[in-house]
Design a protein around this motif. Sequence first.
Motif, PDB file in Angstrom:
ATOM      1  N   PHE A   8       0.752  -1.275   0.082  1.00  0.00           N
ATOM      2  CA  PHE A   8       0.237  -0.065  -0.028  1.00  0.00           C
ATOM      3  C   PHE A   8       0.976   1.264   0.028  1.00  0.00           C
ATOM      4  O   PHE A   8       0.556   2.266  -0.746  1.00  0.00           O
ATOM      5  CB  PHE A   8      -0.708  -0.039   1.369  1.00  0.00           C
ATOM      6  N   ALA A   9       2.053   1.311   0.790  1.00  0.00           N
ATOM      7  CA  ALA A   9       2.811   2.395   1.026  1.00  0.00           C
ATOM      8  C   ALA A   9       3.492   2.696  -0.410  1.00  0.00           C
ATOM      9  O   ALA A   9       3.535   3.722  -0.995  1.00  0.00           O
ATOM     10  CB  ALA A   9       3.963   2.271   1.763  1.00  0.00           C
ATOM     11  N   ASP A  10       3.802   1.532  -1.245  1.00  0.00           N
ATOM     12  CA  ASP A  10       4.490   1.676  -2.720  1.00  0.00           C
ATOM     13  C   ASP A  10       3.302   1.994  -3.603  1.00  0.00           C
ATOM     14  O   ASP A  10       3.720   3.038  -4.260  1.00  0.00           O
ATOM     15  CB  ASP A  10       4.965   0.304  -3.060  1.00  0.00           C
ATOM     16  N   LEU A  11       2.204   1.742  -3.375  1.00  0.00           N
ATOM     17  CA  LEU A  11       1.057   2.247  -4.391  1.00  0.00           C
ATOM     18  C   LEU A  11       0.811   3.653  -4.059  1.00  0.00           C
ATOM     19  O   LEU A  11       0.618   4.427  -5.188  1.00  0.00           O
ATOM     20  CB  LEU A  11       0.035   1.393  -3.895  1.00  0.00           C
ATOM     21  N   VAL A  12       0.911   4.037  -2.743  1.00  0.00           N
ATOM     22  CA  VAL A  12       0.443   5.377  -2.664  1.00  0.00           C
ATOM     23  C   VAL A  12       1.823   6.189  -3.001  1.00  0.00           C
ATOM     24  O   VAL A  12       1.568   7.282  -3.837  1.00  0.00           O
ATOM     25  CB  VAL A  12       0.267   5.825  -1.059  1.00  0.00           C
ATOM     26  N   ARG A  13       2.759   5.920  -3.047  1.00  0.00           N
ATOM     27  CA  ARG A  13       4.115   6.683  -3.298  1.00  0.00           C
ATOM     28  C   ARG A  13       4.046   6.696  -4.778  1.00  0.00           C
ATOM     29  O   ARG A  13       4.438   7.944  -5.358  1.00  0.00           O
ATOM     30  CB  ARG A  13       5.517   5.819  -3.065  1.00  0.00           C
ATOM     31  N   ARG A  14       3.598   5.794  -5.412  1.00  0.00           N
ATOM     32  CA  ARG A  14       3.776   5.836  -6.996  1.00  0.00           C
ATOM     33  C   ARG A  14       2.613   6.695  -7.602  1.00  0.00           C
ATOM     34  O   ARG A  14       2.762   7.262  -8.687  1.00  0.00           O
ATOM     35  CB  ARG A  14       3.608   4.326  -7.627  1.00  0.00           C
ATOM     36  N   ASN A  52      -9.916  -6.425  -7.866  1.00  0.00           N
ATOM     37  CA  ASN A  52      -9.863  -7.889  -8.551  1.00  0.00           C
ATOM     38  C   ASN A  52      -8.993  -7.763 -10.033  1.00  0.00           C
ATOM     39  O   ASN A  52      -8.862  -8.880 -10.601  1.00  0.00           O
ATOM     40  CB  ASN A  52     -11.179  -8.331  -8.970  1.00  0.00           C
ATOM     41  N   GLY A  53      -8.364  -6.405 -10.180  1.00  0.00           N
ATOM     42  CA  GLY A  53      -7.464  -6.494 -11.452  1.00  0.00           C
ATOM     43  C   GLY A  53      -8.463  -6.347 -12.671  1.00  0.00           C
ATOM     44  O   GLY A  53      -7.516  -6.607 -14.075  1.00  0.00           O
ATOM     45  N   ARG A  54      -9.720  -6.198 -12.839  1.00  0.00           N
ATOM     46  CA  ARG A  54     -10.116  -6.070 -14.194  1.00  0.00           C
ATOM     47  C   ARG A  54      -9.948  -4.929 -14.785  1.00  0.00           C
ATOM     48  O   ARG A  54     -10.092  -4.979 -16.167  1.00  0.00           O
ATOM     49  CB  ARG A  54     -11.736  -6.118 -13.945  1.00  0.00           C
ATOM     50  N   SER A  55      -9.355  -3.996 -14.253  1.00  0.00           N
ATOM     51  CA  SER A  55      -9.015  -2.644 -14.960  1.00  0.00           C
ATOM     52  C   SER A  55      -7.589  -2.328 -14.289  1.00  0.00           C
ATOM     53  O   SER A  55      -7.043  -3.106 -13.467  1.00  0.00           O
ATOM     54  CB  SER A  55      -9.987  -1.307 -14.531  1.00  0.00           C
ATOM     55  N   ASP A  56      -7.026  -1.351 -14.858  1.00  0.00           N
ATOM     56  CA  ASP A  56      -5.575  -1.010 -14.472  1.00  0.00           C
ATOM     57  C   ASP A  56      -5.620  -0.387 -13.175  1.00  0.00           C
ATOM     58  O   ASP A  56      -6.773   0.213 -12.792  1.00  0.00           O
ATOM     59  CB  ASP A  56      -4.950  -0.140 -15.682  1.00  0.00           C
ATOM     60  N   ILE A  57      -4.514  -0.413 -12.233  1.00  0.00           N
ATOM     61  CA  ILE A  57      -4.570  -0.070 -11.060  1.00  0.00           C
ATOM     62  C   ILE A  57      -4.713   1.559 -10.759  1.00  0.00           C
ATOM     63  O   ILE A  57      -5.414   1.874 -10.218  1.00  0.00           O
ATOM     64  CB  ILE A  57      -3.415  -0.707 -10.169  1.00  0.00           C
ATOM     65  N   LYS A  58      -4.307   1.877 -11.989  1.00  0.00           N
ATOM     66  CA  LYS A  58      -4.144   3.658 -12.010  1.00  0.00           C
ATOM     67  C   LYS A  58      -5.652   3.903 -12.124  1.00  0.00           C
ATOM     68  O   LYS A  58      -6.173   4.749 -11.611  1.00  0.00           O
ATOM     69  CB  LYS A  58      -3.240   4.088 -12.961  1.00  0.00           C
ATOM     70  N   THR A  59      -6.561   3.240 -13.135  1.00  0.00           N
ATOM     71  CA  THR A  59      -7.870   3.479 -13.455  1.00  0.00           C
ATOM     72  C   THR A  59      -8.497   3.282 -12.162  1.00  0.00           C
ATOM     73  O   THR A  59      -9.515   4.130 -12.027  1.00  0.00           O
ATOM     74  CB  THR A  59      -8.460   2.634 -14.477  1.00  0.00           C
ATOM     75  N   TRP A  60      -8.374   2.336 -11.427  1.00  0.00           N
ATOM     76  CA  TRP A  60      -9.047   2.129 -10.011  1.00  0.00           C
ATOM     77  C   TRP A  60      -8.744   3.303  -9.066  1.00  0.00           C
ATOM     78  O   TRP A  60      -9.589   3.748  -8.396  1.00  0.00           O
ATOM     79  CB  TRP A  60      -8.728   0.737  -9.584  1.00  0.00           C
ATOM     80  N   ILE A  61      -7.383   3.749  -9.077  1.00  0.00           N
ATOM     81  CA  ILE A  61      -7.064   4.652  -7.951  1.00  0.00           C
ATOM     82  C   ILE A  61      -7.794   5.933  -8.641  1.00  0.00           C
ATOM     83  O   ILE A  61      -8.365   6.632  -7.682  1.00  0.00           O
ATOM     84  CB  ILE A  61      -5.744   4.915  -8.172  1.00  0.00           C
ATOM     85  N   TYR A  62      -7.897   6.262  -9.829  1.00  0.00           N
ATOM     86  CA  TYR A  62      -8.685   7.490 -10.364  1.00  0.00           C
ATOM     87  C   TYR A  62     -10.211   7.339  -9.955  1.00  0.00           C
ATOM     88  O   TYR A  62     -10.582   8.254  -9.496  1.00  0.00           O
ATOM     89  CB  TYR A  62      -8.703   7.722 -11.821  1.00  0.00           C
TER      90      TYR A  62
END
Length: 163
Positions: A8-14, A52-62
């Motif tokens: 999670f920390a890596d995800l937030v950092r990126r 669940n990874g059906r979309s890109d992680i960046k799409t999910w974050i947006y």
Amino acid sequence: MKQDEQQFADLVRRNRSTIYTVCYMFSKDNDEVADMFQEVLIKLWNGMESFNGRSDIKTWIYRVSLNTCITIDNRKRRHNKARLSMDIDYFNSREVKSEQAQFLHRRICRLQPLDRAIVLLWLEDISYDEIAAIIGITAKNVSVRLVRIREQLKRMNDNSETI
């Protein structure tokens, strides 16, 4: 559990700037932006297991960021509280905004939340297909809405009230 926290920390950092940019588009108040940012992080943390990874992680974050900020913005509009401004912009402290950028930002902030989100994603150079996936509309609808938003921005009077 430690592995989840590190991921999670890596995800937030990126994706920190992406999340912060979305929050910044929904408020001019630095404390409110920080609150929105924190709320988005809570929503992301709570939703990590269900992603669940059906979309890109960046799409999910947006999508999580936009939905969270739109919800907070709607709640704020319902309560219509007076905001206290400190006139300090920590996010852009190293950048000098041009008058044209400030002018555009003021007009974009007056758009409805969904239109504001579409403009934000478009300004981030995200494709119509990705915007459609994030917002939950068709790519054609994104195209049509952007044309209408551009016309609306052109027609705005700087002295008029927020829509």
